[in-house]
Write an enzyme that holds these catalytic residues in place. Structure first.
Site, short mmCIF file in Angstrom:
data_model
loop_
_atom_site.label_atom_id
_atom_site.label_comp_id
_atom_site.label_asym_id
_atom_site.label_seq_id
_atom_site.Cartn_x
_atom_site.Cartn_y
_atom_site.Cartn_z
N PRO A 278 1.60 -6.60 1.97
CG PRO A 278 0.18 -7.81 3.36
CD PRO A 278 0.20 -7.39 2.27
N GLY A 279 4.34 -7.30 3.95
CA GLY A 279 5.56 -7.95 3.89
C GLY A 279 6.03 -8.16 5.47
CB CYS A 347 36.81 -7.22 10.91
SG CYS A 347 37.50 -8.99 11.44
C1 LIG Z 1 8.82 -3.48 0.37
C2 LIG Z 1 7.48 -3.43 -0.14
C3 LIG Z 1 6.55 -3.87 0.29
C4 LIG Z 1 6.22 -4.58 1.84
O1 LIG Z 1 6.50 -3.56 2.69
P1 LIG Z 1 6.42 -4.01 4.40
O2 LIG Z 1 6.70 -2.81 4.98
O3 LIG Z 1 7.28 -5.22 4.60
O4 LIG Z 1 4.93 -4.35 4.29
C5 LIG Z 1 5.19 -3.80 -0.30
N1 LIG Z 1 5.21 -3.08 -1.65
C6 LIG Z 1 6.54 -2.61 -2.13
C7 LIG Z 1 6.33 -2.17 -3.36
C8 LIG Z 1 7.65 -2.88 -1.38
O5 LIG Z 1 8.74 -2.33 -2.20
#
Ligand SMILES: *Cc1c(COP(=O)(O)O)cnc(C)c1O
Length: 422
Positions: A278-279, A347
């Site tokens: 998760p990110g 711009c």
């Molecule tokens: C971007 C990415 C994530 C994280 O995705 P989220 O939507 O931010 O949770 C995880 N794994 C891979 C391979 C990604 O490219």
């Protein structure tokens, strides 16, 4: 409606993140500034840890969402692993105190130098995204006399029902290996002495609000894992990627527990470690971008609030037409409410941060653009020679400058004026 950032509140008319007034942050550190809540990050991480407590599991924070060293350090202390997409991100994880053996490396174009760097550091796993990359990693590992731990990122061809720019698991996307080719690729990898087949990975998209596509992808992946096991190829981890969405406006994303429930029910008591990357859901609603109104422009057709942040600081509105709530830091009873587009000084007509918001504003007011903890600072640029914003981490009543504001001098440092003899 409550704020999407759980640790944001209004007390006596003033916005506070945890126990710190945003007015004070602006006074001390200036604007524009990204402000992050440590408590919101810890709570978001705890939701995954709790939901996964019944299975062997690992949470690998996706570094690209917010790669500040202090943020990475916070997750490292919580025991997180990391999902990286470049050698630069690996260097950040190590500099922040993360462990190399808890790092998975995704991405379609890992360079030879990045592969060497990751092998030398001893990462947990390469998530391979093509047949050509399989050959490249095997050749480099063999040359260095090392064994590369590998997984294939498979493309399960499910529609995540999100924005097309952030869908990654469709047949037409550049990511992963074709699901039908994966079995053969695993057999090839298993024959290579310089590789150790370690897992399988899949990531279907971002800002997902429905648990069904992930459960569907998991179903396919688990079927493949079982076929591989019948073939004598046993995996030690199954990585189902990231993607859980957050509330920016009026979305109602499932809780982590509800999101994972269908998948965990299917997972049962399998022995492989179940991983997630998760990110956004760990940091998105732990952060905001604090900006100041430079001036108000009241026109015939439209009113503009020109602020000191711009698309170079927060690109998501320009890039995806994304919504970020815009909340005045102090409530102002005396000003007239008008409908504003909140725009930056760049711009470009695409330089807007929020559109058609009814706000009572005056020159010099502070505005918080919410839900800016993910894909905010990491997507920022220096367009228009704008020094990047500062980043401040709040923990209770404490503040920590996690990144100094850039200066024009720091931007010019990497450039060279034309010498007279050239
Ligand atoms: C971007 C990415 C994530 C994280 O995705 P989220 O939507 O931010 O949770 C995880 N794994 C891979 C391979 C990604 O490219």
């Amino acid at each position: 409606m409550s704020f999407p950032i759980p640790t944001l509140s209004r007390e006596q008319g003033e916005l506070r993140l945890e126990d710190v007034a945003l007015n004070d942050i602006a006074a001390r550190f200036g604007t524009p500034t990204f402000v992050y809540s440590a408590r919101a990050m810890r709570e978001a991480y705890a939701a995954y840890a709790e939901a996964l407590s019944g299975v062997p599991s690992q949470v690998c924070y996706a570094v690209k969402a917010n790669s500040n060293l202090a943020v990475l350090g916070l997750f490292a202390r919580l025991g997180a692993g990391f999902d990286i997409v470049s050698g630069g991100e690996l260097a950040r994880v190590l500099a922040a105190g993360g462990q190399a053996d808890r790092v998975v490396f995704s991405g379609v174009g890992k360079s030879a130098a990045e592969i060497e760097q990751a092998l030398s550091a001893g990462i947990q796993c390469f998530n391979i995204e093509s047949r050509a990359e399989l050959a490249r990693i095997a050749a480099i590992a063999s040359r260095l006399g090392r064994t590369a731990p590998v997984a294939f990122r498979v493309n399960p061809a499910v529609d995540p029902k999100t924005h097309p720019y952030i869908s990654t698991g469709l047949r037409s996307n550049k990511f992963g290996v074709d699901f039908d080719e994966a079995f053969e690729l695993y057999r090839e990898a298993a024959r290579q002495p310089a590789l150790r087949v370690s897992g399988i990975a899949c990531h279907i998209g971002s800002q997902l609000l429905d648990p069904a596509p992930v459960a569907e992808a998991a179903e396919k992946v688990l079927g493949l894992v079982d076929r591989l096991s019948d073939e004598g190829i046993a995996l030690d981890h199954i990585d189902l990627g990231g993607g859980l969405g957050i509330r920016y406006d009026d979305e109602s994303p499932p809780s982590v527990a509800d999101y994972l429930a269908p998948l965990l029910a299917r997972y049962g008591t399998r022995r492989e470690t179940l991983c997630f990357e998760p990110g956004r859901s760990l940091v998105g609603n732990a952060g905001l971008l604090l900006t100041k109104v430079e001036l108000l422009k009241h026109g015939v057709e439209k009113n503009f609030a020109v602020v000191d942040a711009a698309m170079n600081d927060l690109a998501r509105p320009a890039l995806y037409d994304a919504y970020h709530a815009a909340v005045p830091v102090s409530t102002r009873a005396e000003a007239t409410t008008r409908r504003y587009d909140i725009v930056g000084p760049i711009c470009e007509s695409g330089d807007f941060l929020a559109r058609e918001r009814d706000l009572a504003l005056a020159d010099g007011d502070l505005i918080a653009l919410l839900s800016a903890g993910a894909y905010g600072m990491t997507m920022s640029s220096n367009y228009n020679t704008r020094p990047r914003a500062a980043e401040v981490l709040v923990d209770g009543s404490r503040t920590f400058v996690a990144r100094d504001r850039e200066t024009v001098a720091s931007l010019l440092r990497h450039e060279h004026a034309l010498p007279s003899d050239f």
